[in-house]
Structures are given as structure tokens and as C-alpha cells.
Design a protein around this motif. Structure first.
Motif, PDB file in Angstrom:
ATOM      1  N   HIS A 268       0.794  -1.082   0.050  1.00 48.47           N
ATOM      2  CA  HIS A 268      -0.110  -0.057   0.013  1.00 48.47           C
ATOM      3  C   HIS A 268       0.976   1.101   0.141  1.00 48.47           C
ATOM      4  O   HIS A 268       1.783   1.541   1.044  1.00 48.47           O
ATOM      5  N   VAL A 269       0.881   1.870  -1.195  1.00 53.50           N
ATOM      6  CA  VAL A 269       1.599   3.120  -1.288  1.00 53.50           C
ATOM      7  C   VAL A 269       0.857   4.378  -2.039  1.00 53.50           C
ATOM      8  O   VAL A 269       0.300   4.006  -3.058  1.00 53.50           O
ATOM      9  N   PRO A 270       0.806   5.381  -1.394  1.00 59.11           N
ATOM     10  CA  PRO A 270       0.377   6.669  -2.052  1.00 59.11           C
ATOM     11  C   PRO A 270       0.857   6.834  -3.513  1.00 59.11           C
ATOM     12  O   PRO A 270       2.048   6.652  -3.555  1.00 59.11           O
ATOM     13  N   LEU A 271       0.175   7.369  -4.453  1.00 54.42           N
ATOM     14  CA  LEU A 271       0.572   7.480  -5.729  1.00 54.42           C
ATOM     15  C   LEU A 271       1.621   8.385  -5.932  1.00 54.42           C
ATOM     16  O   LEU A 271       2.550   7.754  -6.621  1.00 54.42           O
ATOM     17  N   GLY A 294       0.986  -4.936  -6.436  1.00 50.24           N
ATOM     18  CA  GLY A 294       0.424  -3.615  -6.668  1.00 50.24           C
ATOM     19  C   GLY A 294       1.117  -2.970  -7.300  1.00 50.24           C
ATOM     20  O   GLY A 294       1.609  -2.822  -8.642  1.00 50.24           O
ATOM     21  N   PRO A 295       1.468  -1.766  -6.534  1.00 47.66           N
ATOM     22  CA  PRO A 295       1.052  -1.325  -5.335  1.00 47.66           C
ATOM     23  C   PRO A 295      -0.347  -0.579  -5.348  1.00 47.66           C
ATOM     24  O   PRO A 295      -0.520  -0.265  -6.314  1.00 47.66           O
ATOM     25  N   LEU A 296      -0.763  -0.627  -4.341  1.00 46.64           N
ATOM     26  CA  LEU A 296      -2.234  -0.302  -4.148  1.00 46.64           C
ATOM     27  C   LEU A 296      -2.312   1.257  -3.716  1.00 46.64           C
ATOM     28  O   LEU A 296      -1.810   1.332  -2.267  1.00 46.64           O
ATOM     29  N   PRO A 297      -2.685   2.354  -4.212  1.00 45.71           N
ATOM     30  CA  PRO A 297      -2.624   3.642  -3.734  1.00 45.71           C
ATOM     31  C   PRO A 297      -3.605   4.155  -2.873  1.00 45.71           C
ATOM     32  O   PRO A 297      -3.595   5.328  -2.548  1.00 45.71           O
ATOM     33  N   ILE A 298      -4.592   3.343  -2.644  1.00 46.37           N
ATOM     34  CA  ILE A 298      -5.777   3.736  -1.621  1.00 46.37           C
ATOM     35  C   ILE A 298      -6.048   2.428  -0.867  1.00 46.37           C
ATOM     36  O   ILE A 298      -5.884   1.265  -1.319  1.00 46.37           O
ATOM     37  N   ASP A 299      -6.742   2.679   0.239  1.00 44.51           N
ATOM     38  CA  ASP A 299      -7.183   1.540   1.172  1.00 44.51           C
ATOM     39  C   ASP A 299      -8.562   1.239   1.016  1.00 44.51           C
ATOM     40  O   ASP A 299      -8.984   0.446   1.927  1.00 44.51           O
ATOM     41  N   VAL A 300      -9.382   1.856   0.311  1.00 46.48           N
ATOM     42  CA  VAL A 300     -10.992   1.817   0.424  1.00 46.48           C
ATOM     43  C   VAL A 300     -11.520   1.225  -0.613  1.00 46.48           C
ATOM     44  O   VAL A 300     -12.939   1.270  -0.940  1.00 46.48           O
ATOM     45  N   SER A 301     -10.770   0.459  -1.626  1.00 52.35           N
ATOM     46  CA  SER A 301     -11.273   0.255  -3.055  1.00 52.35           C
ATOM     47  C   SER A 301     -11.925  -1.478  -3.173  1.00 52.35           C
ATOM     48  O   SER A 301     -12.340  -1.520  -4.337  1.00 52.35           O
TER      49      SER A 301
END
Length: 429
Positions: A268-271, A294-301
């Protein structure tokens, strides 16, 4: 002889020549980068996969498909159907099974896979220790090393080895104010072992022997990121970077011994932090291949993590990441179905190509140029057959019946490309 040894002796092997043809890179560049550790060939020398897959500098971005059983859902037939999806869309796959007969499942997956197969050996030794003793942390160092050797003998081409994790880092992370202290399943198994045995990471203690085993099979060590951030608010904290520094030291020792190695990344990493995450990793490790989740830039998706993470993956690829581990719509919610595996795979195939257009330029964009040329000429069959998913594209094109005019059913008779061709003819007449 290991491929890295051949490369360092100036030998261009048949495999290097094949990589050169597939990737459209000069054979000498392939050889030099393998010698430097900047390209790895994902293989098990004694059990080669059907597909030759190399990752690293100057090569197209590859995608990995995770699959495998869980403690709650054990369905080998379903997992083998996922292997078919991996064979169609992916470049590598990992068997992350934690339920059922793990030896049988792994061997069946390897048998049905056309791709190099990876595993996380600590899963098996931890889980099997529950069957024989009172807890997973009771496995011995020999149990762990035996599991690695068994996986290598079965034909596993690469393994996640959480050797960058130290006991000190693990305990500090658990005591920290991180949003989620640890999200790595394999990493937490090693943490539990260290705490229970009051001992240092068994991978680190036996590192030289681990290198010997991988050298014998010329397989690839994938240094796991046990302390990767599982929330964007935890990205690039002292624990993630501390483990990366340890992994960089292990990379150096692996390359000195002629063992192929890559490093795993978040997570999980901000864009806005993705590009410099890649630059930092490459700088610290000397440019060995980077394999990111990923990385996944948000945690709510969730249940759309495959879409959100594909955005991050495209930026990661463009920035120099070499292997993308896909996410599915089931990420953070449950075990994925066959259909969800394919959704994730397609999203990451798109992300990889998106990044490669930036990273590799015209030689990759040629595909896009061909599609655009056919689109501009309204040559539908040629255009559709050149797309990333021709079968589904044709279904969409004909979903209201085959168009009665040259244009599609969206613009119909008002298609600007159809008009433009008529206008060009009038100008030329």
C-alpha cells in the motif's frame, strides 16, 4: 553451470539468445545484465518450464498470478482452472496454498503450468507443524531448509524468502504505532518463530546454505518484504525501509555467490510515492529486479482493488518495476474465484503495457500504433484481432447485432473517422 556464471565468463547461451529475440534486446546486453544481476531468468535448471521468462532492465514488465487453496476453501480443480487463466494472461504464477495436501497441490500446479512457478516455503513448514505439534512456531530450522529443498526438487523456479527481516525490526514493528503492524503471512510466521524460540531469523542464520541450494538448481531467490505497509499511512516508515536495507545487503552476498536474486516490494503506497519507491530500491540494491504487489494507492477500494492497484502498477512499471504481482476483486475480502482471477490478470496485463509504453518507448508502442491505424480506417476485424482481448472485444462490437454501416453502434452515421475518409477523397478528387 548457473546462467549467471556463464554470463560472467562472456558466454551467450541459447537461453540468452531466446530472451534477446523475445524482448528485442541485443544478446550482449542480455548477457551483461544477467552477469550484473540486473536481469534474472526465472527457471529451475533441473525442471525447466515451457515458457522462458526473464525479468529486469530493458525487458517488458511481467505479471505474476497468485493462486492456491486456503484453510477454508480446498478445491484443487478450481485452482487448476486458475492455472489455465495464468497460462493465458500471465508470465509467472505463485502457489500460495495453505489448505489440503500441499505437496500434491504444488506438484499438480507445476505439472499444469506453462509458466515458472513460485512458492513461499515457510507456509508449508509452519502449517504442517500444527499437525504434528502444538503450534506453527515449533518447526525446526532443518524443517524449513528441507521444505526449500523439496520445493526445488519439485521444480519451483523462485521462492519468497523473508531473510531481510530481523528479530529486532520485527519486535519494534509489533510495538509500534503502525496502523497494521504486519500484513505478510509468511513474514508473520517467521516473526512468530523468532519470538517463540527467542532466536534470530532462521533464514539469516542459514543464509549461506540457502544460497547453496538455489545455486544448485539455478533458481531465483525473491527476498520477501515481511514489513511491507498494509496501509497507505504506513508507507515508507522505518520498518519498511529498515528491511529493505537488510535485503540490499543480502542481494550483494547472493550476487557474490552467483545466485540469481530479486527483491519484493509493497504493498500500500500513496500514488505520489510510488516512483521514488522504485528509484530508492534500485539505488540500494544496485538495480536488481523489483517485484511489487500492486502497489495499491488507496485503502478503500475493495472489491475493486484490482482496478485501484492497476493504477499504481502502471506507475510502478513506468518507473522501472520489473514484475507486477496482480490483485483481484477478492483482495482483502476472500479467496478469488476463477472469474475474479481473470479480472485481476487482465487489469495487470493492461497496467504492464501502460508502463512499458513509457519505460520502453516506440518498440512497445508499435502495438498501439497498429491498433490505432486500423481503428482510423474502420477496419474492424483487423483492429479487434489486434486488441488485448479480441474475443471480448468482438462480443461488445456485436452486442446489438453487427452494425449495418461501416461505423460502430456508438457514433453510427455520425462517425468522424468515416466522415474524414470521405472528406479526404473529396479533397483529392
Amino acid at each position: 553451470m548457473a546462467i549467471i556464471d556463464d554470463a560472467r565468463k562472456g558466454i551467450i547461451t541459447d537461453e540468452m539468445k531466446k530472451i534477446s529475440l523475445i524482448e528485442r534486446v541485443q544478446p550482449e546486453k542480455v548477457r551483461k545484465r544477467i552477469a550484473e544481476g540486473k536481469i534474472v531468468l526465472l527457471r529451475n535448471e533441473k525442471h525447466p518450464s515451457k515458457k522462458i521468462v526473464a525479468i529486469g532492465k530493458g525487458l517488458t514488465t511481467k505479471i505474476n498470478i497468485n493462486l492456491g487453496t486456503s484453510s477454508e476453501v480446498v478445491n484443487l480443480h478450481m485452482e487448476l482452472e486458475k492455472v489455465k487463466i495464468a497460462n493465458k494472461w500471465g508470465d509467472t504464477l505463485m502457489d500460495l496454498s495453505t489448505g489440503g495436501d500441499l505437496d500434491l497441490i504444488r506438484r499438480e500446479i507445476i505439472e499444469h503450468s506453462e509458466l515458472p512457478v513460485g512458492t513461499v516455503p515457510v507456509y508449508q513448514v509452519f502449517i504442517e507443524s500444527f499437525k504434528h505439534k502444538s503450534g506453527g512456531a515449533y518447526f525446526t530450522e532443518d524443517n524449513l531448509l528441507d521444505a526449500i529443498e523439496k520445493h526445488l526438487k519439485d521444480g519451483v523456479a523462485f521462492m519468497t524468502i523473508h531473510a531481510g527481516l530481523t528479530k529486532d525490526l520485527a519486535i519494534k514493528a509489533l510495538k509500534s504505532n503502525r496502523i497494521i503492524p504486519i500484513v505478510s503471512r509468511g513474514g508473520d510466521m517467521i516473526v512468530g518463530w523468532m519470538i517463540h524460540n527467542n532466536a534470530e531469523n532462521p533464514y539469516r542464520k542459514n543464509w549461506d546454505y540457502v544460497l547453496e541450494m538455489f545455486k544448485e538448481y539455478d533458481a531465483v531467490i525473491s527476498l520477501g518484504d515481511a514489513l511491507r505497509p498494509g496501509a497507505t499511512g504506513d508507507a515508507h516508515d522505518e520498518f519498511q525501509i529498515g528491511e529493505l536495507l537488510e535485503s540490499a545487503r543480502l542481494v550483494k552476498s547472493a550476487l557474490e555467490k552467483g545466485v540469481q536474486v530479486m527483491v519484493e516490494g509493497p504493498g500500500h503506497v500513496p500514488l505520489n510515492e510510488i516512483a521514488w519507491d522504485v528509484r530508492l530500491m534500485k539505488k540500494l540494491t544496485g538495480g536488481v529486479p523489483y517485484y511489487v504487489l500492486g502497489p495499491l494507492p488507496i485503502d478503500v477500494s475493495a472489491p475493486y482493488d484490482h482496478i485501484a492497484s492497476a493504477i499504481g502498477a502502471a506507475i510502478a512499471s513506468a518507473s522501472g518495476v520489473d514484475l507486477l504481482c496482480y490483485l483481484t476483486p477478492a483482495e482483502h475480502l476472500g479467496l478469488p474465484t476463477i472469474e475474479q482471477v481473470e479480472e485481476g490478470a487482465i487489469a495487470y496485463r493492461i497496467a504492464a503495457h501502460t508502463g512499458d509504453v513509457v519505460k520502453l518507448g516506440k518498440k512497445v508502442r508499435k502495438w498501439d500504433d497498429i491498433v490505432s491505424y486500423y481503428r482510423g480506417k474502420l477496419e474492424w476485424e483487423k483492429m479487434i484481432s489486434s486488441l488485448i482481448d479480441p474475443e471480448r472485444a468482438m462480443k461488445v462490437y456485436t452486442q446489438f447485432g453487427k452494425p449495418k454501416i461501416r461505423a460502430c453502434t456508438m457514433c453510427g452515421g455520425y462517425c468522424p473517422m468515416m466522415w474524414a475518409m470521405d472528406q479526404v477523397r473529396k479533397i483529392n478528387d
